[in-house]
Design an enzyme around this catalytic site. Structure first.
Site, mmCIF file in Angstrom:
data_model
loop_
_atom_site.group_PDB
_atom_site.id
_atom_site.type_symbol
_atom_site.label_atom_id
_atom_site.label_comp_id
_atom_site.label_asym_id
_atom_site.label_seq_id
_atom_site.Cartn_x
_atom_site.Cartn_y
_atom_site.Cartn_z
ATOM 1 N N GLU A 102 0.818 -1.210 0.000
ATOM 2 C CA GLU A 102 0.000 0.000 0.000
ATOM 3 C C GLU A 102 0.861 1.274 0.000
ATOM 4 O O GLU A 102 0.580 2.210 -0.724
ATOM 5 C CB GLU A 102 -0.911 -0.032 1.241
ATOM 6 C CG GLU A 102 -1.790 1.172 1.430
ATOM 7 C CD GLU A 102 -2.953 1.205 0.447
ATOM 8 O OE1 GLU A 102 -3.233 0.150 -0.150
ATOM 9 O OE2 GLU A 102 -3.554 2.277 0.287
ATOM 10 N N ASP A 103 1.896 1.279 0.824
ATOM 11 C CA ASP A 103 2.603 2.541 1.088
ATOM 12 C C ASP A 103 3.988 2.666 0.463
ATOM 13 O O ASP A 103 4.608 3.716 0.579
ATOM 14 C CB ASP A 103 2.781 2.738 2.610
ATOM 15 C CG ASP A 103 1.440 2.877 3.313
ATOM 16 O OD1 ASP A 103 0.446 3.150 2.626
ATOM 17 O OD2 ASP A 103 1.398 2.714 4.544
#
Ligand code: MN
Length: 571
Positions: free
Chosen positions: A68-69
């Site tokens: 996700e990051d």
């Protein structure tokens, strides 16, 4: 053991490898608290370890925010840590995209909880999400107020109830307590003032009684593992106060005494001993060992009238029951060891089984103790999801659709205009045909074009009746003026006393009136003496029909007769 200690003791192990991998991946990020971002996945993995979860889950906990990051790709995780870990991380990533916006009906929150279970496919994904949420709640104060509110609400309405369903009562309670000050700041401050003194007084009172209880048990040969106090949580205390007129004095289970014993027999023994010292309050003895709560909770509860006529609550359970009450379904999880280092304190060994089988066993146990089917089992029944899929809108909302649904079904579920003007769709950011089959967890986006009209071909592949009806309606509108609608028809309904040859007589009368019968249905009328006959005629000419009915009335077996015009249909 903490994750750091595991890394130290096994520097060549998979956990150490994941530790370094995540630390490097998040190297440039900081949390809102100012700490390095890696603190968060590390804390998440530590929580999972405390829940005695297996190595793949702990590794996935360390990696859970990398896709996700950061630039890390799912394929890289699969290559480095195996498909299982990649699957778990992908699952958590998917769940992260679902946002609960609150102010929705309880039914919708329930739907979302089920969807989280369905999308996860593997309960370990839910565990990781819950551990992630727990750490985020513990550090929520660093976020801007707007975000605090949203996350606290989502925790209160979705994740805490979900944890409760999974039997993780302790986690559920902690999540509720962490959310409480953000959702009800004024009530929270009021409660702190009201309760602080009462808490203290109660603890002092219990401290005095603890040696009395201990000695009474030991005299009868029961050596308690631990005796401690259990303060009622603010969130549940507040709920109870609302029911009891906000009077803290009336809450006698503000602090309960908790006895952890070695065996079930000891539990019942201790209950008897306590009742012999102080009289029990009638109706307050709860045997959750013989009759566990729907979420699996087992314990004996009793309230007695203690010294100074004060009411006093006891919770009595074994070590094993206690562990289950703390960790719920996670306590039944696979325990694995890393090269001899056991992850769990207790040496319970569970064979590796798929989570579905775990759940089945859990359900069987519920059946054995005579628990009725309930919410908990309902929400976990995997079969329940078999014919439904859950997909996500660009706004993060969840729609549940029948299996086999397509972007067209999805579009009509959002709004009939979106359906009517749909010209294309993206699933997980890829363009797909409108007939594409959707799957649980798909992110679906519909591309529309003004003045576009639905295509008749859609009727071949849509699954929902909503889409089908809307498409037909739209097509009909489009055809108005282009094609004629079918001629009107009339349905004549008769209640008759049947006899041989009656139908034939009726048919003859109709034919002589130059009316064609398109269909004739007979059925036993309610009561069972008369027959009802419905005849569909190819005309809706009032005069013609009424003349026909006049003639039919001459047949003496026809007791009642009426007619109605049928809706026009598109041909
Ligand atoms: Mn996270």
């Amino acid at each position: 053991m903490t994750i750091k200690e595991i890394v130290k003791s096994e520097p060549g192990g998979q956990i150490a490898k994941a530790y370094k991998f995540a630390e490097v991946a998040h190297a440039k990020q900081k949390r809102k608290t100012g700490e390095p971002y890696f603190v968060h996945p590390l804390a998440t993995a530590d929580i999972l370890n405390q829940w005695h979860l297996d190595e793949a889950t702990i590794i996935a906990g360390l990696l859970h925010d990398t896709i996700e990051d950061t630039d890390v790709k799912s394929e890289t995780i699969a290559k480095e840590f195996g498909e299982q870990v990649a699957f778990l991380v992908n699952g958590v990533t998917k769940l992260g995209k679902i946002k609960y916006r609150g102010a929705e009906a309880e039914a919708k929150a329930e739907n979302l909880r089920k969807m989280i279970l369905a999308i996860s496919e593997d309960l370990r994904v839910v565990f990781i999400k819950l551990a992630d949420r727990l750490h985020n709640m513990r550090t929520l104060s660093a976020l801007p107020p707007q975000k605090q509110k949203r996350i606290a609400l989502e925790t209160h309405e979705i994740y805490a109830p979900l944890a409760y369903r999974l039997g993780m009562q302790n986690l559920s309670g902690e999540l509720q307590d962490l959310a409480f000050p953000y959702l009800y700041p004024e009530e929270y401050r009021w409660l702190q003032v009201q309760v602080a003194e009462a808490y203290e007084a109660r603890i002092k009172y219990l401290e005095k009684l603890k040696p009395v209880v201990k000695k009474a048990l030991e005299d009868k040969g029961i050596n308690p593992v631990t005796i401690d106090f259990r303060a009622k949580r603010y969130s549940s205390l507040y709920k109870k106060l609302l029911r009891q007129g906000m009077d803290v004095e009336k809450i006698y289970d503000l602090v309960a005494m908790r006895l952890i014993l070695k065996t079930q027999a000891d539990c019942y023994g201790a209950l008897g001993i306590i009742h012999s010292i102080w009289p029990p309050l009638p109706g307050r003895i709860k045997d959750y060992i013989a009759m566990p709560k729907p979420n699996g909770y087992r314990s004996l509860h009793t309230t007695v009238i203690g010294p100074e006529k004060k009411l006093l609550e006891f919770q009595i359970r074994t070590d094993e029951m206690h562990d289950e009450a703390e960790h719920g379904i996670a306590a039944h999880w696979i325990y694995k060891s890393h090269g001899g280092v056991a992850l769990n304190k207790q040496k319970r060994v569970f064979e590796e089984t798929k989570w579905v089988e775990q759940l089945k066993r859990w359900q069987e146990r519920q059946g054995e103790v005579g628990a009725t089917p309930d919410e908990f089992l309902e929400s976990l029944k995997v079969d329940f999801f078999k014919d439904r899929i859950f997909v996500i809108t660009p706004r993060g909302e969840v729609l549940d659709l029948p299996v086999g649904s397509t972007p067209v079904d999805f579009a009509y579920e959002i709004h009939s205009d979106v359906g009517d003007t749909a010209m294309g769709a993206k699933v997980n950011n890829q363009l797909v045909p409108l007939s594409h089959e959707l799957h649980s967890g798909d992110f679906v986006e519909i591309l529309t074009q003004k003045n576009k009209k639905p295509s008749e071909d859609w009727l071949i592949f849509v699954k929902t009746s909503n889409a089908r009806d809307r498409i037909r309606l739209s097509l009909r509108k489009k055809q108005t003026g282009l094609r004629k609608t079918a001629p009107l028809k009339a349905e004549i309904k008769m209640i008759v006393k049947d006899r041989v040859g009656l139908i034939k007589d009726i048919a003859i009368v109709i034919a002589r009136s130059h009316v064609n019968i398109e269909g004739l249905v007979t059925a036993l009328a309610p009561g069972g003496i008369f027959q009802s006959i419905k005849a569909v005629c190819d005309t809706a000419e009032k005069q013609k029909i009424e003349r026909l009915i006049f003639k039919l009335k001459a047949i003496k077996e026809i007791k009642e007769i009426s007619y109605r015009l049928l809706e026009p249909q598109v041909v």
